[in-house]
Design a protein around this motif. Structure first.
Motif, PDB file in Angstrom:
ATOM      1  N   ASP A   1      17.288   1.498   0.349  1.00  0.00           N
ATOM      2  CA  ASP A   1      16.250   2.525   0.241  1.00  0.00           C
ATOM      3  C   ASP A   1      15.332   2.514   1.459  1.00  0.00           C
ATOM      4  O   ASP A   1      15.064   1.456   2.037  1.00  0.00           O
ATOM      5  N   PRO A   2      14.812   3.684   1.853  1.00  0.00           N
ATOM      6  CA  PRO A   2      13.714   3.684   2.819  1.00  0.00           C
ATOM      7  C   PRO A   2      12.534   2.905   2.240  1.00  0.00           C
ATOM      8  O   PRO A   2      12.379   2.807   1.023  1.00  0.00           O
ATOM      9  N   LEU A   3      11.703   2.361   3.116  1.00  0.00           N
ATOM     10  CA  LEU A   3      10.596   1.508   2.678  1.00  0.00           C
ATOM     11  C   LEU A   3       9.261   2.158   2.997  1.00  0.00           C
ATOM     12  O   LEU A   3       8.965   2.444   4.161  1.00  0.00           O
ATOM     13  N   THR A   4       8.473   2.415   1.967  1.00  0.00           N
ATOM     14  CA  THR A   4       7.109   2.892   2.138  1.00  0.00           C
ATOM     15  C   THR A   4       6.170   1.805   1.641  1.00  0.00           C
ATOM     16  O   THR A   4       6.217   1.425   0.475  1.00  0.00           O
ATOM     17  N   VAL A   5       5.330   1.296   2.532  1.00  0.00           N
ATOM     18  CA  VAL A   5       4.455   0.170   2.213  1.00  0.00           C
ATOM     19  C   VAL A   5       3.035   0.674   1.970  1.00  0.00           C
ATOM     20  O   VAL A   5       2.445   1.343   2.828  1.00  0.00           O
ATOM     21  N   LEU A   6       2.524   0.362   0.810  1.00  0.00           N
ATOM     22  CA  LEU A   6       1.146   0.711   0.447  1.00  0.00           C
ATOM     23  C   LEU A   6       0.210  -0.308   1.106  1.00  0.00           C
ATOM     24  O   LEU A   6       0.359  -1.513   0.899  1.00  0.00           O
ATOM     25  N   VAL A   7      -0.767   0.146   1.888  1.00  0.00           N
ATOM     26  CA  VAL A   7      -1.453  -0.787   2.796  1.00  0.00           C
ATOM     27  C   VAL A   7      -2.944  -0.992   2.525  1.00  0.00           C
ATOM     28  O   VAL A   7      -3.604  -1.675   3.310  1.00  0.00           O
ATOM     29  N   ASP A   8      -3.490  -0.471   1.434  1.00  0.00           N
ATOM     30  CA  ASP A   8      -4.947  -0.557   1.269  1.00  0.00           C
ATOM     31  C   ASP A   8      -5.410  -1.639   0.297  1.00  0.00           C
ATOM     32  O   ASP A   8      -6.612  -1.829   0.115  1.00  0.00           O
ATOM     33  N   TYR A   9      -4.490  -2.368  -0.342  1.00  0.00           N
ATOM     34  CA  TYR A   9      -4.872  -3.288  -1.431  1.00  0.00           C
ATOM     35  C   TYR A   9      -5.905  -4.310  -0.979  1.00  0.00           C
ATOM     36  O   TYR A   9      -6.904  -4.562  -1.666  1.00  0.00           O
ATOM     37  N   PHE A  10      -5.700  -4.916   0.167  1.00  0.00           N
ATOM     38  CA  PHE A  10      -6.592  -5.977   0.633  1.00  0.00           C
ATOM     39  C   PHE A  10      -7.647  -5.471   1.626  1.00  0.00           C
ATOM     40  O   PHE A  10      -8.374  -6.267   2.231  1.00  0.00           O
ATOM     41  N   GLY A  11      -7.720  -4.164   1.812  1.00  0.00           N
ATOM     42  CA  GLY A  11      -8.707  -3.608   2.734  1.00  0.00           C
ATOM     43  C   GLY A  11      -8.370  -3.850   4.190  1.00  0.00           C
ATOM     44  O   GLY A  11      -9.232  -3.733   5.061  1.00  0.00           O
ATOM     45  N   LYS A  12      -7.110  -4.138   4.471  1.00  0.00           N
ATOM     46  CA  LYS A  12      -6.665  -4.396   5.844  1.00  0.00           C
ATOM     47  C   LYS A  12      -5.537  -3.422   6.182  1.00  0.00           C
ATOM     48  O   LYS A  12      -4.417  -3.827   6.496  1.00  0.00           O
ATOM     49  N   GLU A  13      -5.859  -2.147   6.107  1.00  0.00           N
ATOM     50  CA  GLU A  13      -4.841  -1.109   6.256  1.00  0.00           C
ATOM     51  C   GLU A  13      -4.060  -1.242   7.561  1.00  0.00           C
ATOM     52  O   GLU A  13      -2.823  -1.201   7.565  1.00  0.00           O
ATOM     53  N   VAL A  14      -4.769  -1.379   8.671  1.00  0.00           N
ATOM     54  CA  VAL A  14      -4.100  -1.429   9.975  1.00  0.00           C
ATOM     55  C   VAL A  14      -3.355  -2.747  10.150  1.00  0.00           C
ATOM     56  O   VAL A  14      -2.180  -2.767  10.538  1.00  0.00           O
ATOM     57  N   THR A  15      -4.017  -3.852   9.855  1.00  0.00           N
ATOM     58  CA  THR A  15      -3.389  -5.168  10.003  1.00  0.00           C
ATOM     59  C   THR A  15      -2.117  -5.271   9.170  1.00  0.00           C
ATOM     60  O   THR A  15      -1.059  -5.705   9.665  1.00  0.00           O
ATOM     61  N   ASP A  16      -2.208  -4.889   7.899  1.00  0.00           N
ATOM     62  CA  ASP A  16      -1.044  -5.010   7.013  1.00  0.00           C
ATOM     63  C   ASP A  16       0.054  -4.024   7.394  1.00  0.00           C
ATOM     64  O   ASP A  16       1.251  -4.340   7.265  1.00  0.00           O
ATOM     65  N   ALA A  17      -0.329  -2.841   7.851  1.00  0.00           N
ATOM     66  CA  ALA A  17       0.681  -1.868   8.275  1.00  0.00           C
ATOM     67  C   ALA A  17       1.461  -2.389   9.473  1.00  0.00           C
ATOM     68  O   ALA A  17       2.705  -2.337   9.499  1.00  0.00           O
ATOM     69  N   LEU A  18       0.766  -2.905  10.462  1.00  0.00           N
ATOM     70  CA  LEU A  18       1.437  -3.406  11.659  1.00  0.00           C
ATOM     71  C   LEU A  18       2.292  -4.634  11.356  1.00  0.00           C
ATOM     72  O   LEU A  18       3.396  -4.788  11.900  1.00  0.00           O
ATOM     73  N   GLU A  19       1.786  -5.497  10.474  1.00  0.00           N
ATOM     74  CA  GLU A  19       2.554  -6.686  10.109  1.00  0.00           C
ATOM     75  C   GLU A  19       3.849  -6.305   9.401  1.00  0.00           C
ATOM     76  O   GLU A  19       4.925  -6.872   9.677  1.00  0.00           O
ATOM     77  N   ALA A  20       3.774  -5.345   8.481  1.00  0.00           N
ATOM     78  CA  ALA A  20       4.966  -4.916   7.755  1.00  0.00           C
ATOM     79  C   ALA A  20       5.966  -4.242   8.695  1.00  0.00           C
ATOM     80  O   ALA A  20       7.181  -4.468   8.595  1.00  0.00           O
ATOM     81  N   CYS A  21       5.486  -3.433   9.621  1.00  0.00           N
ATOM     82  CA  CYS A  21       6.390  -2.759  10.567  1.00  0.00           C
ATOM     83  C   CYS A  21       7.085  -3.775  11.472  1.00  0.00           C
ATOM     84  O   CYS A  21       8.279  -3.636  11.780  1.00  0.00           O
ATOM     85  N   ALA A  22       6.341  -4.785  11.907  1.00  0.00           N
ATOM     86  CA  ALA A  22       6.922  -5.809  12.767  1.00  0.00           C
ATOM     87  C   ALA A  22       7.993  -6.611  12.024  1.00  0.00           C
ATOM     88  O   ALA A  22       8.959  -7.093  12.640  1.00  0.00           O
ATOM     89  N   ARG A  23       7.837  -6.726  10.709  1.00  0.00           N
ATOM     90  CA  ARG A  23       8.776  -7.509   9.918  1.00  0.00           C
ATOM     91  C   ARG A  23      10.121  -6.793   9.739  1.00  0.00           C
ATOM     92  O   ARG A  23      11.158  -7.430   9.547  1.00  0.00           O
ATOM     93  N   PHE A  24      10.115  -5.460   9.820  1.00  0.00           N
ATOM     94  CA  PHE A  24      11.348  -4.702   9.558  1.00  0.00           C
ATOM     95  C   PHE A  24      11.693  -3.785  10.736  1.00  0.00           C
ATOM     96  O   PHE A  24      11.697  -2.556  10.604  1.00  0.00           O
ATOM     97  N   PRO A  25      11.988  -4.374  11.895  1.00  0.00           N
ATOM     98  CA  PRO A  25      12.262  -3.537  13.081  1.00  0.00           C
ATOM     99  C   PRO A  25      13.473  -2.622  12.910  1.00  0.00           C
ATOM    100  O   PRO A  25      13.511  -1.524  13.471  1.00  0.00           O
ATOM    101  N   GLU A  26      14.448  -3.066  12.095  1.00  0.00           N
ATOM    102  CA  GLU A  26      15.639  -2.238  11.917  1.00  0.00           C
ATOM    103  C   GLU A  26      15.318  -0.970  11.128  1.00  0.00           C
ATOM    104  O   GLU A  26      15.856   0.115  11.401  1.00  0.00           O
ATOM    105  N   LEU A  27      14.431  -1.083  10.146  1.00  0.00           N
ATOM    106  CA  LEU A  27      14.015   0.095   9.393  1.00  0.00           C
ATOM    107  C   LEU A  27      13.174   1.021  10.261  1.00  0.00           C
ATOM    108  O   LEU A  27      13.295   2.250  10.188  1.00  0.00           O
ATOM    109  N   VAL A  28      12.318   0.426  11.083  1.00  0.00           N
ATOM    110  CA  VAL A  28      11.503   1.223  11.995  1.00  0.00           C
ATOM    111  C   VAL A  28      12.396   2.011  12.943  1.00  0.00           C
ATOM    112  O   VAL A  28      12.227   3.224  13.138  1.00  0.00           O
TER     113      VAL A  28
END
Length: 384
Positions: free
Chosen positions: A216-243
């Motif tokens: 499945d395509p991956l959509t990551v919800l990023v506001d739970y911990f109030g670190k929208e940008v940090t968590d978004a970038l971390e998740a993208c870096a973790r899945f370079p093939e999906l990116v």
């Protein structure tokens, strides 16, 4: 267990109709049964502009007519998806007064709210014609019957926007039961906030999801911990093939009680100054300013997230925006050309419920025109 006979089924349906219709219709039915039937024509209309969304009502009337061994002449005045002005007759229904009188309450329930929701969905798509929309309304509906009507309405409004404006429109919805309205077998969606809380981190929730649904395509919800940008970038870096495959998205759903990570009023203005300076120099209401530079998922927040993703080399990562995307919020986002790829919304549901009230008036008895004073506009026009 033996199934009901057609007669028993019809009697059960009639009982259910009698239980759910207005009592004065039940009493009128009894009066007609005592004093004699007439053939009547009803005109159905609404008091505000709508998108014509009749099929659920028409199918129901057709089924009831078959069950009763009757036939109703049903004349839609427009095609599904057409724009209809306030007060214009939507449909004419002709048949036995005795067989139609107790149906009015129920068929009106199946029309009005759907027509308004379709209008709203059409308008949303027209404001953001390049964005995909995902219907996330089911949790806000009063039961499965309403959810079915609202999904149908969103699909009709979407198709009208696709046809008339070339909009992308609604690509699907969030549950399986109504996915067929959008040409899908199943609902769409990735993760709720609850999964992130369970996982303990945004990244771990993304990993769990990908392990469970690797195709499945991956959509990551990023506001739970109030670190929208940090968590978004971390998740993208973790899945370079999906990116790289264009199968990675981040969903912004920050509530209106705070700014997203990295923004405040001053920095929000600065973001829009970089991208759409004229957009913040027009007159704006207080609510519009909040959607532009305020808390929650503002236009500035979306531009800011796009900047951070692009600066990190994640240009292919899509942004899914949710949280209160009403008709008016979509208008503002479209006006500012906010870089939204997908809008997740249930806010096409009617906000002002009295606007959803459809009305039916009899305009002819045994073929003789007659309607209550003030509703003459419902009478059928002579064809020239």
């Amino acid at each position: 267990m033996t199934s009901q006979t057609p007669v028993a089924k019809s009697e059960a349906v009639d009982t259910a109709i009698a239980d759910h219709t207005d009592q004065y219709f039940n009493k009128t039915k009894r009066v007609i049964g005592q004093f004699g039937d007439k053939t009547v024509t009803y005109a159905v209309f609404m008091r505000r502009p709508v998108i014509f969304c009749p099929q659920i009502m028409l199918d129901w009337l057709d089924n009831i007519a078959k069950m009763r061994g009757r036939s109703f002449k049903i004349e839609p005045c427009f095609e599904e998806g057409d724009w209809v002005g306030a007060g214009e007759p939507l449909v004419y229904i002709t048949g036995s007064f005795h067989d139609l009188v107790d149906l009015e309450t129920l068929y009106l329930q199946k029309l009005g709210s759907a027509c308004v929701a379709a209008y709203n969905a059409f308008t949303m798509c027209s404001h953001l014609p390049e964005a995909k929309f995902l219907a996330m309304d089911a949790r806000h509906c009063a039961g499965s019957e309403m959810a079915d009507m609202m999904a149908y309405a969103a699909s009709v409004g979407s198709r009208a926007a696709q046809k008339e404006l070339g909009a992308v429109g609604f690509i699907g919805n969030a549950n399986n039961s109504t996915a067929h309205y959008f040409g899908n077998d199943k609902g769409l969606g990735t993760m709720p906030h609850a999964l992130i809380g369970y996982a303990g981190s945004t990244l771990r929730a993304a990993e769990m999801f990908h392990e469970s649904f690797p195709d499945d395509p991956l959509t990551v919800l990023v506001d739970y911990f109030g670190k929208e940008v940090t968590d978004a970038l971390e998740a993208c870096a973790r899945f370079p093939e999906l990116v790289a495959a264009g199968k990675m998205s981040v969903r912004m759903d920050t509530h209106g009680g705070r700014f997203i990570e990295g923004l405040d009023p001053a920095t929000s203005y600065a973001v829009l100054e970089r991208h759409m300076p004229r957009g913040i120099r027009q007159y704006r209401s207080e609510q519009e300013l909040k959607w532009l530079v305020g808390t929650g998922v503002s236009a500035a927040a979306i531009y800011f997230m796009r900047e951070k993703l692009d600066d990190a080399g994640f240009e292919k990562v899509k942004i899914v925006a949710s949280s209160g995307f009403s008709v008016e919020k979509c208008r503002i986002m479209g006006n500012l050309k906010a870089p939204i790829d997908v809008v997740g919304t249930g806010s096409f549901l009617p906000e002002i419920w009295p606007e959803t009230y459809a009305t039916a008036d009899i305009i002819a008895y045994d073929g003789v025109p007659g309607v209550k004073v003030g509703r003459e506009f419902l009478l059928k026009k002579e064809k020239s």
